[in-house]
Design a protein around this motif. Structure first.
Motif, PDB file in Angstrom:
ATOM      1  N   GLY A  83     -51.916 -54.820  63.483  1.00  0.00           N
ATOM      2  CA  GLY A  83     -51.444 -55.853  64.401  1.00  0.00           C
ATOM      3  C   GLY A  83     -52.473 -56.230  65.450  1.00  0.00           C
ATOM      4  N   GLY A 141     -50.657 -59.600  64.232  1.00  0.00           N
ATOM      5  CA  GLY A 141     -49.578 -60.060  65.091  1.00  0.00           C
ATOM      6  C   GLY A 141     -48.620 -59.000  65.605  1.00  0.00           C
ATOM      7  N   ALA A 142     -47.735 -59.511  66.455  1.00  0.00           N
ATOM      8  CA  ALA A 142     -46.793 -58.668  67.174  1.00  0.00           C
ATOM      9  C   ALA A 142     -45.764 -57.995  66.264  1.00  0.00           C
ATOM     10  N   VAL A 176     -47.242 -54.774  65.185  1.00  0.00           N
ATOM     11  CA  VAL A 176     -47.248 -53.838  66.316  1.00  0.00           C
ATOM     12  C   VAL A 176     -45.836 -53.311  66.555  1.00  0.00           C
ATOM     13  N   GLY A 177     -44.859 -54.177  66.565  1.00  0.00           N
ATOM     14  CA  GLY A 177     -43.472 -53.766  66.799  1.00  0.00           C
ATOM     15  C   GLY A 177     -42.962 -52.799  65.740  1.00  0.00           C
TER      16      GLY A 177
END
Length: 112
Positions: free
Chosen positions: A30, A36-37, A40-41
């Motif tokens: 991420g 992207g997020a 990461v999430g």
């Protein structure tokens, strides 16, 4: 030591390694690979799951569990690198991982 106890310890360590290494990889993807997020999430969720899985180990000592898990993490990280990132460990990587696994086994499976 009972065979089922040993299998439980090993299975929980494998699940924990998958969650932690996979979670860290998702965060890496991420941020470093600009995926992207969402990556990461998902990584953060997987890392939290790793913490939960560790609590199911039958040994009551947090320090022992985390210390022994360190050996599993080292070997699991090499395996992840081989499968996912096509990393080729050298003889020193393999030797280090084997020593870590030996240490983890001694800590978790030694008669007390």
């Amino acid at each position: 030591m009972c065979r089922m106890h040993t299998l439980r310890v090993i299975a929980l360590f494998v699940l924990a390694a998958f969650a932690e290494i996979g979670g860290a990889w998702l965060v890496w993807q991420g941020i470093r690979e600009h995926r992207g997020a969402v990556f990461v999430g998902l990584g953060v969720v997987a890392l939290a799951l790793y913490g939960v899985i560790a609590t199911f180990q039958p040994d009551p000592h947090f320090g022992r569990i985390l210390a022994a898990y360190g050996g599993i993490f080292v070997a699991g990280s090499l395996a992840w690198g081989i499968v996912v990132d096509k990393f080729q460990p050298d003889v020193w990587d393999w030797t280090g991982a084997a020593l870590c696994l030996l240490g983890a086994g001694i800590m978790m499976l030694a008669p007390r």
